[in-house]
Write an enzyme that holds these catalytic residues in place. Sequence first.
Site, PDB file in Angstrom:
ATOM      1  N   GLY A  70       0.817  -1.205   0.000  1.00  0.00           N
ATOM      2  CA  GLY A  70       0.000   0.000   0.000  1.00  0.00           C
ATOM      3  C   GLY A  70       0.852   1.256   0.000  1.00  0.00           C
ATOM      4  O   GLY A  70       0.532   2.245  -0.677  1.00  0.00           O
ATOM      5  N   SER A  71       1.948   1.236   0.737  1.00  0.00           N
ATOM      6  CA  SER A  71       2.812   2.417   0.808  1.00  0.00           C
ATOM      7  C   SER A  71       3.340   2.777  -0.568  1.00  0.00           C
ATOM      8  O   SER A  71       3.354   3.951  -0.960  1.00  0.00           O
ATOM      9  CB  SER A  71       3.998   2.159   1.755  1.00  0.00           C
ATOM     10  OG  SER A  71       3.532   1.835   3.041  1.00  0.00           O
ATOM     11  N   GLN A 179      -7.531   0.848   4.215  1.00  0.00           N
ATOM     12  CA  GLN A 179      -8.360   0.306   5.297  1.00  0.00           C
ATOM     13  C   GLN A 179      -9.772  -0.042   4.826  1.00  0.00           C
ATOM     14  O   GLN A 179     -10.534  -0.656   5.570  1.00  0.00           O
ATOM     15  CB  GLN A 179      -8.453   1.319   6.451  1.00  0.00           C
ATOM     16  CG  GLN A 179      -7.165   1.493   7.228  1.00  0.00           C
ATOM     17  CD  GLN A 179      -6.792   0.270   8.053  1.00  0.00           C
ATOM     18  OE1 GLN A 179      -7.632  -0.500   8.504  1.00  0.00           O
ATOM     19  NE2 GLN A 179      -5.493   0.086   8.278  1.00  0.00           N
ATOM     20  N   SER A 197      -4.079  -2.560  -0.076  1.00  0.00           N
ATOM     21  CA  SER A 197      -2.989  -3.427   0.366  1.00  0.00           C
ATOM     22  C   SER A 197      -3.543  -4.785   0.780  1.00  0.00           C
ATOM     23  O   SER A 197      -4.481  -4.869   1.576  1.00  0.00           O
ATOM     24  CB  SER A 197      -2.269  -2.763   1.545  1.00  0.00           C
ATOM     25  OG  SER A 197      -1.319  -3.666   2.070  1.00  0.00           O
ATOM     26  N   HIS A 199      -2.462  -7.212   2.663  1.00  0.00           N
ATOM     27  CA  HIS A 199      -2.385  -7.761   4.025  1.00  0.00           C
ATOM     28  C   HIS A 199      -3.391  -7.138   4.979  1.00  0.00           C
ATOM     29  O   HIS A 199      -3.520  -7.565   6.121  1.00  0.00           O
ATOM     30  CB  HIS A 199      -0.964  -7.672   4.582  1.00  0.00           C
ATOM     31  CG  HIS A 199      -0.513  -6.327   5.044  1.00  0.00           C
ATOM     32  ND1 HIS A 199      -0.547  -5.969   6.384  1.00  0.00           N
ATOM     33  CD2 HIS A 199      -0.003  -5.266   4.388  1.00  0.00           C
ATOM     34  CE1 HIS A 199      -0.064  -4.739   6.505  1.00  0.00           C
ATOM     35  NE2 HIS A 199       0.270  -4.292   5.311  1.00  0.00           N
ATOM     36  N   CYS A 323       2.514   2.185  13.128  1.00  0.00           N
ATOM     37  CA  CYS A 323       3.676   2.855  12.550  1.00  0.00           C
ATOM     38  C   CYS A 323       4.220   3.900  13.511  1.00  0.00           C
ATOM     39  O   CYS A 323       5.385   4.271  13.429  1.00  0.00           O
ATOM     40  CB  CYS A 323       3.295   3.523  11.239  1.00  0.00           C
ATOM     41  SG  CYS A 323       2.223   2.505  10.241  1.00  0.00           S
TER      42      CYS A 323
HETATM   43  C1  LIG Z   1      -1.370  -0.182   6.248  1.00  0.00           C
HETATM   44  C2  LIG Z   1      -1.679   1.086   5.560  1.00  0.00           C
HETATM   45  C3  LIG Z   1      -0.861   1.577   4.538  1.00  0.00           C
HETATM   46  C4  LIG Z   1       0.424   0.904   4.138  1.00  0.00           C
HETATM   47  O1  LIG Z   1       0.217  -0.326   3.488  1.00  0.00           O
HETATM   48  P1  LIG Z   1       1.435  -1.361   3.413  1.00  0.00           P
HETATM   49  O2  LIG Z   1       0.938  -2.442   2.511  1.00  0.00           O
HETATM   50  O3  LIG Z   1       1.656  -1.844   4.810  1.00  0.00           O
HETATM   51  O4  LIG Z   1       2.594  -0.642   2.852  1.00  0.00           O
HETATM   52  C5  LIG Z   1      -1.221   2.747   3.917  1.00  0.00           C
HETATM   53  N1  LIG Z   1      -2.340   3.407   4.261  1.00  0.00           N
HETATM   54  C6  LIG Z   1      -3.167   2.962   5.225  1.00  0.00           C
HETATM   55  C7  LIG Z   1      -4.402   3.721   5.554  1.00  0.00           C
HETATM   56  C8  LIG Z   1      -2.859   1.793   5.921  1.00  0.00           C
HETATM   57  O5  LIG Z   1      -3.662   1.369   6.886  1.00  0.00           O
END
Ligand SMILES: *Cc1c(COP(=O)(O)O)cnc(C)c1O
Length: 394
Positions: A70-71, A179, A197, A199, A323
């Site tokens: 997601g990042s 989310q 994302s 996971h 985080c």
């Molecule tokens: C977890 C999260 C991310 C990052 O996703 P990753 O796959 O862990 O890099 C970005 N934005 C939100 C809102 C998240 O909850």
Amino acid sequence: MRIYADCAATTKMRHSAIEAYREAAETVFGNASSLYSEGQRAADTLFSCRKRIANILNCRPDEIYFTAGGSEADNQAIASAVRAGAGKGKRKIIASAIEHHAVLHPLQRLRREGYEVVFLPVSTEGIVSVDDFVRETDDSVALVSVMTANNEIGTLQPVEEIGRLCRQRGVLFHTDAVQAVGHIPVSTKDCDYLAASAHKFGGPKGTGILFARKGAPLFPLVEGGAQERNKRAGTEDVPAIAATAAALEEAVSGMEEKNRKILSMRERLIDGLLSSLPHSALNGSREKRLAGNANLCFEGCEGEALILYLDDLGIAVSSGSACTSGSLDPSHVLLAIGRVHEIAHGSLRFSLDEHNTEEEIDRLIKVVPEVVNKVRSMSPVWRDLNAGKRKFIL
Ligand SMILES: *Cc1c(COP(=O)(O)O)cnc(C)c1O
């Protein structure tokens, strides 16, 4: 038996996802760029996963790009829109003050580099105002970025309305829907970019989905190959992508029914904790939030201490965002909704999904107050509050 109540940090992989991973790893190990049969089988699997995901996100398969999380998807959307805007002399970016660090940090860096970055405030309920966006949006805006659902307090943002307004004004709109995807109905209809994302919905870690509307500017962050239609170099992780498609399909099937069950557990948890713990409060709107999210502040407590004691008792929760733990800065989200530092420090985030049970809620309602009371009994702040040397805020 441990209770896992931190689904906003990550989720356990679904059996369907593990099975899809295992099967793809065994049977389609080829490089999807190779011309011979093994490669073509991998390319076929990749295409079918793209189609299944596009189907759920209501877009075309060629608008889906797989990333390493997601990042990365957030970073690529922002970098692309900003680079395209800079070419046209547009150097203003608008975002909410409660974005995830994967959006916040790139924007803070862009601000240091001379871009005009406006972080719009949220209400005490944790929701951005559409009027603020309207007021700030002008011809110099390269990008508006508002998350669909907040990762700390679960609040749902008016992204459809903001997206529509952006479209009318010809401004690019990105939403971090990490989310939301797999948890609530999400549509790509009114955005130019959307990040998800795997996971966070029962898929593997390290696999992200970037939706980029056909025609929206998109530049690669990772260069070195023609994968993902030249927008993301690197041999595709076909097993992880197969697992992502399987996880997403399972996540969205019967979603309404699952959310009803999750919501009723969450409501019972909030009521149970607030009624047995004075000087505590829910963070963010109770109505406009993800079904599984309960984020509460307990005055006279350190969230970190609560987490460690709860862990000893078999309970996994987080304080604010995973985080930010590890640093002592209070959560920017809790500060944005008007919590003062000492209150923001005493927060716990419970995030439930369909795998949590009513029995677990019973145990949380019993154990969490015991732990809060224990931590409070050792806190000098709590002693001063009760001795009248300080005023209670909550
Ligand atoms: C977890 C999260 C991310 C990052 O996703 P990753 O796959 O862990 O890099 C970005 N934005 C939100 C809102 C998240 O909850």
